[in-house]
Scaffold this motif. Structure first.
Motif, short mmCIF file in Angstrom:
data_model
loop_
_atom_site.label_atom_id
_atom_site.label_comp_id
_atom_site.label_asym_id
_atom_site.label_seq_id
_atom_site.Cartn_x
_atom_site.Cartn_y
_atom_site.Cartn_z
N ARG A 1 -8.43 27.31 -118.46
CA ARG A 1 -8.78 26.45 -117.33
C ARG A 1 -8.10 25.09 -117.51
O ARG A 1 -7.60 24.77 -118.54
CB ARG A 1 -10.29 26.24 -117.19
N ARG B 1 -8.94 27.85 -123.21
CA ARG B 1 -10.11 28.09 -122.36
C ARG B 1 -9.75 28.78 -121.03
O ARG B 1 -10.64 29.20 -120.30
CB ARG B 1 -10.82 26.76 -122.05
N LEU C 1 -3.09 30.76 -118.83
CA LEU C 1 -2.70 30.34 -117.48
C LEU C 1 -1.20 30.15 -117.40
O LEU C 1 -0.56 30.53 -116.41
CB LEU C 1 -3.41 29.05 -117.11
N THR D 1 -4.17 20.96 -116.51
CA THR D 1 -5.23 21.84 -116.98
C THR D 1 -5.81 21.38 -118.31
O THR D 1 -5.19 20.63 -119.08
CB THR D 1 -4.71 23.28 -117.16
N ASP D 2 -7.03 21.87 -118.61
CA ASP D 2 -7.65 21.61 -119.91
C ASP D 2 -6.80 22.19 -121.03
O ASP D 2 -6.72 21.62 -122.12
CB ASP D 2 -9.05 22.23 -119.96
N ASP D 3 -6.17 23.35 -120.77
CA ASP D 3 -5.35 23.97 -121.81
C ASP D 3 -4.16 23.11 -122.18
O ASP D 3 -3.78 23.03 -123.36
CB ASP D 3 -4.86 25.35 -121.34
N ASP E 1 -9.46 38.65 -116.91
CA ASP E 1 -8.73 37.50 -117.43
C ASP E 1 -8.71 37.46 -118.95
O ASP E 1 -7.89 36.75 -119.54
CB ASP E 1 -9.35 36.19 -116.90
#
Length: 269
Positions: free
Chosen positions: A269, A267, A214, A248-250, A47
């Protein structure tokens, strides 16, 4: 190694894959097939690698396809039921993965076509999302001239990427086209001077790797999936893919970074 994977420190999150057999026209012999397959598997599983670049060593050939002196005779021997060495067997069983034919890299791939791209080299290029070529590059699918069916990516991906008539001209005549023609029919993004080829490809990879990982992976995968769907189903499917990303956190980090006038820190995530 006949095909090597490097992680240049000056290009974070980018993998550089080089086919390194310039004296043999970067042809794909069994060890090269094995090494290429291993490189693709590593990229797909990591990743931290957000984009990959593929090129060939030297200044003449990107990749001439299967090695006519080793891979083709050994494949014919194996097809007849004759014994081949363990190394050759490993290379032959890696062909589909090495050519990215039916193997999903799950990561954007940029091709730096440094010379002639023929047969399997053409197949590898077709698996990429973005392509740059030197002015001297030529492109050909020569299988029908050898009595063979192009079983890599050509009959699957080429008609999905360029118009029908240009696809059949390449597949059925077995004649090469030059870089200018490849650009005109949409086979490559841009023709660049040789000195600028790898820097251009790496700069593009850096731009991709700088985006939310992501979102990049989902967008790449979504395009491949949605392009073949009927419109109503395509709109439904894109919402299914996009909705989770908004939570998402992103995505939240991107909003904070915009307000704070800084670069986001992803991150994944």
């Amino acid at each position: 190694m006949p095909a090597r994977l490097d992680l240049p420190p000056e290009h974070p999150h980018v993998a550089l894959v080089t086919i390194d057999r310039p004296a043999q026209a970067n042809a794909l012999d069994p060890p090269t097939l094995r090494d290429l397959a291993a490189a693709w598997r590593r990229i797909a599983a990591d990743d931290d690698i957000r984009c990959a670049v593929l090129t060939g060593a030297g200044d003449r050939v990107f990749c001439a396809g299967m090695d006519m002196r080793t891979t083709i005779p050994e494949a014919q021997r194996f097809a007849r039921g004759e014994r081949v060495s363990d190394e050759t067997f490993e290379g032959l069983r890696s062909v589909a993965t090495a050519l990215l034919a039916g193997f999903d890299l799950a990561t954007p791939l940029v091709c730096a076509v440094n010379g002639h791209a023929r047969a399997g080299g053409f197949d590898l290029m077709l698996a990429s999302e973005i392509r740059f070529a030197v002015p001297e590059a030529t492109f050909a699918l020569e299988e029908v001239a050898l009595g063979l069916y192009p079983t890599g990516n050509a009959t699957v991906l080429l008609p999905r990427q360029i118009p029908w008539v240009h696809t059949h001209e390449l597949l059925l005549t077995a004649k090469p086209i030059d870089a200018a023609r490849a650009l005109a029919i949409g086979l490559v993004n841009r023709i660049v001077p040789r000195a600028d080829l790898l820097p251009t490809a790496l700069a593009t990879a850096d731009s991709i790797a700088a985006n939310a990982p992501l979102a990049v992976r989902a967008t790449r995968g979504g395009v491949r999936e949605i392009v073949h769907l009927p419109l109503a189903e395509a709109y439904r499917r894109q919402e299914e893919i996009g909705a989770p990303l908004r939570r998402t956190d992103d995505a939240r980090e991107a909003q904070r970074a915009f307000v704070e006038k800084r670069r986001p820190v992803w991150r994944g995530r």
